[in-house]
Design a protein around this motif. Structure first.
Motif, PDB file in Angstrom:
ATOM      1  N   LEU A 149      57.049  68.069 160.356  1.00  0.00           N
ATOM      2  CA  LEU A 149      58.402  68.423 159.555  1.00  0.00           C
ATOM      3  C   LEU A 149      58.480  69.912 159.182  1.00  0.00           C
ATOM      4  O   LEU A 149      57.383  70.593 159.116  1.00  0.00           O
ATOM      5  CB  LEU A 149      58.734  67.634 158.270  1.00  0.00           C
ATOM      6  CG  LEU A 149      58.550  65.968 158.688  1.00  0.00           C
ATOM      7  CD1 LEU A 149      58.689  65.406 157.334  1.00  0.00           C
ATOM      8  CD2 LEU A 149      59.568  65.695 159.544  1.00  0.00           C
ATOM      9  N   THR A 150      59.855  70.298 159.333  1.00  0.00           N
ATOM     10  CA  THR A 150      60.050  71.889 159.068  1.00  0.00           C
ATOM     11  C   THR A 150      61.008  71.745 157.628  1.00  0.00           C
ATOM     12  O   THR A 150      61.530  70.940 157.544  1.00  0.00           O
ATOM     13  CB  THR A 150      60.569  72.485 160.080  1.00  0.00           C
ATOM     14  OG1 THR A 150      62.096  71.881 160.490  1.00  0.00           O
ATOM     15  CG2 THR A 150      59.896  72.395 161.459  1.00  0.00           C
ATOM     16  N   ALA A 151      60.956  73.093 157.233  1.00  0.00           N
ATOM     17  CA  ALA A 151      61.835  73.348 156.082  1.00  0.00           C
ATOM     18  C   ALA A 151      63.398  72.884 156.418  1.00  0.00           C
ATOM     19  O   ALA A 151      64.204  72.677 155.775  1.00  0.00           O
ATOM     20  CB  ALA A 151      61.501  74.644 155.447  1.00  0.00           C
ATOM     21  N   LYS A 181      61.807  80.484 149.192  1.00  0.00           N
ATOM     22  CA  LYS A 181      62.894  80.151 148.097  1.00  0.00           C
ATOM     23  C   LYS A 181      64.179  79.847 148.486  1.00  0.00           C
ATOM     24  O   LYS A 181      64.784  78.984 147.687  1.00  0.00           O
ATOM     25  CB  LYS A 181      62.845  81.547 147.236  1.00  0.00           C
ATOM     26  CG  LYS A 181      63.556  81.457 145.995  1.00  0.00           C
ATOM     27  CD  LYS A 181      63.464  82.947 145.241  1.00  0.00           C
ATOM     28  CE  LYS A 181      64.372  82.619 144.065  1.00  0.00           C
ATOM     29  NZ  LYS A 181      65.804  82.556 144.076  1.00  0.00           N
ATOM     30  N   ASP A 182      64.578  80.436 149.588  1.00  0.00           N
ATOM     31  CA  ASP A 182      66.260  80.093 150.143  1.00  0.00           C
ATOM     32  C   ASP A 182      66.203  78.585 150.612  1.00  0.00           C
ATOM     33  O   ASP A 182      67.279  77.908 149.995  1.00  0.00           O
ATOM     34  CB  ASP A 182      66.494  80.700 151.317  1.00  0.00           C
ATOM     35  CG  ASP A 182      66.639  82.432 150.670  1.00  0.00           C
ATOM     36  OD1 ASP A 182      66.675  82.712 149.725  1.00  0.00           O
ATOM     37  OD2 ASP A 182      66.384  83.108 151.848  1.00  0.00           O
ATOM     38  N   ASN A 188      67.848  72.420 145.787  1.00  0.00           N
ATOM     39  CA  ASN A 188      68.288  72.017 144.403  1.00  0.00           C
ATOM     40  C   ASN A 188      69.572  72.122 144.177  1.00  0.00           C
ATOM     41  O   ASN A 188      70.266  71.044 143.496  1.00  0.00           O
ATOM     42  CB  ASN A 188      67.595  73.111 143.441  1.00  0.00           C
ATOM     43  CG  ASN A 188      66.186  72.893 143.066  1.00  0.00           C
ATOM     44  OD1 ASN A 188      65.823  71.873 142.590  1.00  0.00           O
ATOM     45  ND2 ASN A 188      65.470  73.970 143.415  1.00  0.00           N
ATOM     46  N   SER A 189      70.415  72.891 144.911  1.00  0.00           N
ATOM     47  CA  SER A 189      71.777  72.732 144.743  1.00  0.00           C
ATOM     48  C   SER A 189      72.348  71.384 145.333  1.00  0.00           C
ATOM     49  O   SER A 189      73.381  70.926 144.988  1.00  0.00           O
ATOM     50  CB  SER A 189      72.640  73.934 145.495  1.00  0.00           C
ATOM     51  OG  SER A 189      72.339  73.863 146.915  1.00  0.00           O
ATOM     52  N   SER A 194      70.669  72.964 139.355  1.00  0.00           N
ATOM     53  CA  SER A 194      70.528  74.369 139.236  1.00  0.00           C
ATOM     54  C   SER A 194      69.165  74.968 139.672  1.00  0.00           C
ATOM     55  O   SER A 194      68.323  74.372 139.089  1.00  0.00           O
ATOM     56  CB  SER A 194      71.061  75.211 138.103  1.00  0.00           C
ATOM     57  OG  SER A 194      70.954  76.583 137.985  1.00  0.00           O
ATOM     58  N   SER A 195      69.189  75.863 140.521  1.00  0.00           N
ATOM     59  CA  SER A 195      67.826  76.688 140.772  1.00  0.00           C
ATOM     60  C   SER A 195      67.070  77.311 139.578  1.00  0.00           C
ATOM     61  O   SER A 195      66.030  77.643 139.712  1.00  0.00           O
ATOM     62  CB  SER A 195      67.959  77.491 142.240  1.00  0.00           C
ATOM     63  OG  SER A 195      68.922  78.576 141.739  1.00  0.00           O
ATOM     64  N   GLN A 196      67.830  77.686 138.840  1.00  0.00           N
ATOM     65  CA  GLN A 196      67.654  78.307 137.692  1.00  0.00           C
ATOM     66  C   GLN A 196      66.956  77.622 136.480  1.00  0.00           C
ATOM     67  O   GLN A 196      66.384  77.885 135.719  1.00  0.00           O
ATOM     68  CB  GLN A 196      68.329  79.399 137.078  1.00  0.00           C
ATOM     69  CG  GLN A 196      69.116  80.350 137.877  1.00  0.00           C
ATOM     70  CD  GLN A 196      67.875  81.176 138.438  1.00  0.00           C
ATOM     71  OE1 GLN A 196      66.899  81.732 137.760  1.00  0.00           O
ATOM     72  NE2 GLN A 196      68.067  81.942 139.850  1.00  0.00           N
TER      73      GLN A 196
END
Length: 340
Positions: A149-151, A181-182, A188-189, A194-196
């Motif tokens: 699998l890939t991201a 991270k992207d 997450n979104s 939220s990513s934060q």
């Protein structure tokens, strides 16, 4: 003629006595044999209790039961509730392909809720997407160490579930290559977080991290961005009280396993000076406090961690042992002496 003088013949008396017997047990016919109860299984058929236990079996045992007899085969293949949670574990992990996975999850008839692929290298992005398209109600998706699998493919899977108003709540991505991270921010979104804003539950290092699936981690997403190397990996918090008192939410000892050395027993951070003083007979690390508590090799004075305690040799009743390295060195000396 008086009544007392009436004589009843023996055949007539026998017939009259027969009429007075109950109908369930006559003198001429034996009592009927008891009928078998519903709980008793026919010869060669599985017991009803075994059918109830099918829901508690692992995938390997469940597939093996389906090959025992026709009744078990029908019970295993014909009950969609048995296939709402599919967990592919070793040694089946290396044998499951896209076609096999699609056939297994098709038995759920669109009701699949949890899919756990633990180290399945032959499952591709297209195969996982086909499974999710037929089961859009998946709430748990675990794919740790699935190198096929890939991201980008996992982002497509999560995006599809988001578009179908899915309720994906738990995702395991440990071991997926080239996760950035992207990618994590997009996931997450899409999962409406939220990513934060990180999960409040901290993740502490333990020997279970070496397993394919860490069952103690109940966070929504297992991976995070390491604050030291900025790679997406398992990021551990430090359980030491001194490190917790550091001001700020990101103490210096919070990071992945490659950036911060951690004790195999307590999970605390270890500095370089402590690493030089706490040598082990295995390849793991221990802090000084945990190192002092463990029994040492009678030759080199090095302990084994709890994860490798089964490697001890020549264990005496008092608990003294010899490590494998010392045993190999002693055997090599004996062979040299025999050569001379």
């Amino acid at each position: 003629m008086r009544l007392s003088s009436v004589f009843i013949s023996p055949p007539l008396r026998k017939a009259r006595d027969t009429e007075m017997l109950p109908t369930t047990a006559t003198a001429s016919t034996p009592p009927p044999a008891p009928t078998p109860t519903a709980a008793a299984a026919a010869p060669g058929e599985p017991h009803e209790a075994l059918l109830l236990a099918l829901g508690h079996l692992r995938l390997r045992d469940l597939l093996a039961c389906g090959r025992v007899c026709r009744r078990l085969r029908g019970a295993v293949a014909g009950d969609p509730l048995l296939w709402r949670r599919v967990a592919v574990e070793p040694p089946l992990s290396h044998r499951v392909t896209d076609e096999v996975l699609l056939a297994l999850t098709a038995r759920a008839e669109g009701r699949l809720r949890s899919l756990r692929l633990l180290g399945c290298p032959r499952v591709s992005d297209a195969g996982l997407l086909r499974v999710v398209e037929r089961n859009p109600c998946v709430t748990e998706l675990y794919v740790p160490r699935c190198t096929g699998l890939t991201a980008d493919g996992l982002v497509k899977v999560v995006q599809f579930l988001h578009e179908r108003k899915g309720n994906l709540s738990h995702l395991r991505l440990h071991g997926i290559c080239k996760m950035t991270k992207d990618h994590l921010d997009v996931i997450n979104s899409l999962m409406c977080r939220s990513s934060q804003q990180h999960d409040a539950r901290a993740l502490y290092y333990s020997h279970k991290v070496h397993e394919v699936l860490n069952t103690d981690d109940d966070r929504h997403i297992d991976v995070d961005v390491c604050p030291i190397c900025r790679n997406v990996r398992l990021v551990f918090d430090c359980p030491r009280d001194d490190c917790r008192k550091v001001k700020g939410n990101w103490p210096w000892c919070r990071g992945c396993f490659f950036c911060v050395a951690r004790c195999e027993t307590c999970g605390g951070c270890i500095d370089l000076e402590e690493l030089g003083e706490t040598a082990l007979a295995c390849s793991d690390f221990l802090c000084m406090e945990c190192w002092l508590k463990l029994p040492k090799c009678s030759t080199c004075n090095r302990p084994y961690c709890e994860r490798h305690a089964n490697l001890k040799e020549s264990l005496s009743p008092s608990g003294q042992f010899t490590c494998q390295e010392c045993m190999a060195f002693a055997s090599s000396l004996e062979s040299l002496e025999e050569g001379y």
